[in-house]
Design a protein around this motif. Structure first.
Motif, PDB file in Angstrom:
ATOM      1  N   GLY A  30      -6.599  11.849   4.686  1.00 18.58           N
ATOM      2  CA  GLY A  30      -5.400  10.834   5.146  1.00 18.58           C
ATOM      3  C   GLY A  30      -5.996   9.410   5.019  1.00 18.58           C
ATOM      4  N   HIS A  31      -7.046   9.213   5.629  1.00 22.09           N
ATOM      5  CA  HIS A  31      -7.274   7.492   5.569  1.00 22.09           C
ATOM      6  C   HIS A  31      -8.904   7.933   5.905  1.00 22.09           C
ATOM      7  CE1 HIS A  31      -3.545   7.458   7.604  1.00 22.09           C
ATOM      8  NE2 HIS A  31      -3.218   6.590   6.876  1.00 22.09           N
ATOM      9  N   VAL A  32      -9.711   7.542   4.743  1.00 22.40           N
ATOM     10  CA  VAL A  32     -11.077   7.749   4.777  1.00 22.40           C
ATOM     11  C   VAL A  32     -11.968   6.597   4.183  1.00 22.40           C
ATOM     12  CG1 VAL A  32     -10.876   8.829   2.580  1.00 22.40           C
ATOM     13  CG2 VAL A  32     -12.683   9.882   4.006  1.00 22.40           C
ATOM     14  N   TYR A  78      -9.341   4.315   2.580  1.00 23.33           N
ATOM     15  CA  TYR A  78      -8.586   4.280   1.395  1.00 23.33           C
ATOM     16  C   TYR A  78      -7.432   5.232   1.802  1.00 23.33           C
ATOM     17  CZ  TYR A  78     -12.437   1.918  -0.350  1.00 23.33           C
ATOM     18  OH  TYR A  78     -13.630   0.724  -0.436  1.00 23.33           O
ATOM     19  N   GLU A  79      -6.303   5.110   1.285  1.00 28.29           N
ATOM     20  CA  GLU A  79      -5.386   6.250   1.260  1.00 28.29           C
ATOM     21  C   GLU A  79      -4.628   6.149   0.107  1.00 28.29           C
ATOM     22  OE1 GLU A  79      -2.158   5.911   4.268  1.00 28.29           O
ATOM     23  OE2 GLU A  79      -1.809   3.874   3.929  1.00 28.29           O
ATOM     24  N   LEU A  80      -3.960   7.637  -0.515  1.00 29.50           N
ATOM     25  CA  LEU A  80      -3.275   7.576  -1.531  1.00 29.50           C
ATOM     26  C   LEU A  80      -1.980   6.617  -1.632  1.00 29.50           C
ATOM     27  CD1 LEU A  80      -3.097  11.275  -2.246  1.00 29.50           C
ATOM     28  CD2 LEU A  80      -4.987   9.833  -2.950  1.00 29.50           C
ATOM     29  N   VAL A  81      -1.432   6.125  -2.497  1.00 32.67           N
ATOM     30  CA  VAL A  81      -0.351   5.334  -2.371  1.00 32.67           C
ATOM     31  C   VAL A  81       0.821   6.155  -2.074  1.00 32.67           C
ATOM     32  CG1 VAL A  81       1.243   4.223  -4.055  1.00 32.67           C
ATOM     33  CG2 VAL A  81      -1.172   3.318  -4.293  1.00 32.67           C
ATOM     34  N   GLN A  82       1.572   6.158  -1.377  1.00 35.35           N
ATOM     35  CA  GLN A  82       2.800   6.925  -0.915  1.00 35.35           C
ATOM     36  C   GLN A  82       4.029   6.002  -0.403  1.00 35.35           C
ATOM     37  OE1 GLN A  82       1.154   9.404   2.638  1.00 35.35           O
ATOM     38  NE2 GLN A  82      -0.452   7.621   2.343  1.00 35.35           N
ATOM     39  N   ASP A  83       4.822   6.601   0.156  1.00 33.98           N
ATOM     40  CA  ASP A  83       6.038   5.638   0.642  1.00 33.98           C
ATOM     41  C   ASP A  83       5.447   4.623   1.869  1.00 33.98           C
ATOM     42  OD1 ASP A  83       7.709   7.211  -0.743  1.00 33.98           O
ATOM     43  OD2 ASP A  83       8.258   8.429   0.797  1.00 33.98           O
ATOM     44  N   SER A  84       5.902   3.586   1.847  1.00 30.46           N
ATOM     45  CA  SER A  84       5.597   2.631   2.587  1.00 30.46           C
ATOM     46  C   SER A  84       5.700   3.107   4.130  1.00 30.46           C
ATOM     47  CB  SER A  84       6.657   1.377   2.632  1.00 30.46           C
ATOM     48  OG  SER A  84       6.644   0.742   1.502  1.00 30.46           O
ATOM     49  N   HIS A  85       4.560   2.704   4.936  1.00 31.41           N
ATOM     50  CA  HIS A  85       4.487   3.125   6.399  1.00 31.41           C
ATOM     51  C   HIS A  85       3.534   2.188   6.999  1.00 31.41           C
ATOM     52  CE1 HIS A  85       1.259   5.491   4.397  1.00 31.41           C
ATOM     53  NE2 HIS A  85       0.551   5.262   5.498  1.00 31.41           N
ATOM     54  N   ALA A  86       3.583   2.113   8.124  1.00 32.66           N
ATOM     55  CA  ALA A  86       2.768   1.176   8.972  1.00 32.66           C
ATOM     56  C   ALA A  86       1.810   1.897   9.449  1.00 32.66           C
ATOM     57  CB  ALA A  86       3.423   0.519  10.092  1.00 32.66           C
ATOM     58  N   HIS A  87       0.752   1.177  10.115  1.00 27.41           N
ATOM     59  CA  HIS A  87      -0.332   1.985  10.390  1.00 27.41           C
ATOM     60  C   HIS A  87      -0.698   1.398  12.066  1.00 27.41           C
ATOM     61  CE1 HIS A  87      -2.006   2.524   6.465  1.00 27.41           C
ATOM     62  NE2 HIS A  87      -1.732   3.428   6.961  1.00 27.41           N
ATOM     63  N   PHE A  88      -1.267   2.399  12.965  1.00 24.37           N
ATOM     64  CA  PHE A  88      -1.649   1.895  14.344  1.00 24.37           C
ATOM     65  C   PHE A  88      -3.167   2.227  13.901  1.00 24.37           C
ATOM     66  CE2 PHE A  88      -3.317   2.492  18.471  1.00 24.37           C
ATOM     67  CZ  PHE A  88      -2.639   1.710  19.266  1.00 24.37           C
ATOM     68  N   LYS A  97      -3.513   5.871  12.526  1.00 24.57           N
ATOM     69  CA  LYS A  97      -2.386   6.771  12.530  1.00 24.57           C
ATOM     70  C   LYS A  97      -1.067   6.295  11.705  1.00 24.57           C
ATOM     71  CE  LYS A  97      -3.518   8.980  16.895  1.00 24.57           C
ATOM     72  NZ  LYS A  97      -4.624   7.845  17.253  1.00 24.57           N
ATOM     73  N   ASP A  98      -0.336   7.020  11.134  1.00 24.61           N
ATOM     74  CA  ASP A  98       0.673   6.462  10.287  1.00 24.61           C
ATOM     75  C   ASP A  98       2.051   6.398  11.214  1.00 24.61           C
ATOM     76  OD1 ASP A  98      -0.583   6.508   7.886  1.00 24.61           O
ATOM     77  OD2 ASP A  98      -0.024   8.381   7.406  1.00 24.61           O
ATOM     78  N   ILE A  99       2.776   5.250  11.119  1.00 21.10           N
ATOM     79  CA  ILE A  99       4.099   5.337  11.783  1.00 21.10           C
ATOM     80  C   ILE A  99       4.947   4.746  10.848  1.00 21.10           C
ATOM     81  CG2 ILE A  99       5.002   4.216  13.912  1.00 21.10           C
ATOM     82  CD1 ILE A  99       2.613   2.439  14.115  1.00 21.10           C
TER      83      ILE A  99
HETATM   84 ZN   LIG Z   1      -1.501   5.561   5.919  1.00 20.29          ZN
END
Ligand SMILES: [Zn+2]
Ligand SMILES: [Zn+2]
Length: 133
Positions: A30-32, A78-88, A97-99
Motif C-alpha cells: 500500500g504505502h512503503v 511510495y504508492e501506486l498511482v490510483q484514484d485520488s484519495h486523502a491520507h491520514f 491510512k487511506d481516506i
Molecule cells: Zn494512499
C-alpha cells in the motif's frame, strides 16, 4: 500480476522480473518506503543493490506509475498511482491510512473559482497520531 504488467506497459516502462517484483511489493504494502521495499526484494533478487532499486523507483516516478507520499520525520513512502484519495498520516509511527473524500464537495469549491482550470486529481494529507500514549 497481469494487471501490474499491463500498467507498466501502459506507462511505457520496460517490463523486467525485478520491476514486476518491485511493483508487486508496493501494491501489496500500500504505502512503503525504500528500505522496506529493499528488504523484501532482496529475498528474491539477492544481487540487487540499493542504487538499482533507486533507479527503478525513479523511473516509476518519472512515468507516473507511483507517487511519493512525504511523511514527516520518516522516509518518504511510495504508492501506486490510483484514484485520488486523502491520507491520514501518523507523525509518530509514520503509518498511513487511506481516506476517501467527497469529491463533489471539493469540485464545487473549485467550480466557484472559474480561473483555476480543470480539476484532475487531489492530494491531501491529514496529520495526527494513531499511537496510544
Ligand atoms: Zn494512499
Ligand atoms: Zn502511529
Amino acid at each position: 500480476m497481469e494487471y501490474l504488467i499491463n500498467r507498466l506497459k501502459e506507462k511505457s516502462l520496460k517490463v523486467t522480473p525485478q520491476r514486476v517484483a518491485i511493483a508487486q511489493t508496493i501494491q501489496k504494502s500500500g504505502h512503503v518506503d525504500i528500505d522496506e521495499i529493499y528488504s523484501i526484494i532482496v529475498k528474491s533478487f539477492p544481487t540487487i543493490s540499493l542504487a538499482t532499486l533507486y533507479k527503478n523507483i525513479n523511473s516509476f516516478l518519472e512515468k507516473n506509475f507511483i507517487v511519493e507520499v512525504p511523511v514527516p520525520n520518516h522516509k518518504t513512502k511510495y504508492e501506486l498511482v490510483q484514484d485520488s484519495h486523502a491520507h491520514f498520516i501518523c507523525t509518530r509511527c509514520g503509518s498511513i491510512k487511506d481516506i476517501s473524500l467527497d469529491e463533489n464537495r471539493l469540485l464545487s469549491s473549485v467550480h466557484k473559482d472559474k480561473g483555476l482550470g480543470k480539476f484532475e486529481r487531489y492530494s491531501f494529507s491529514l496529520y495526527g497520531n494513531c499511537c496510544s500514549e
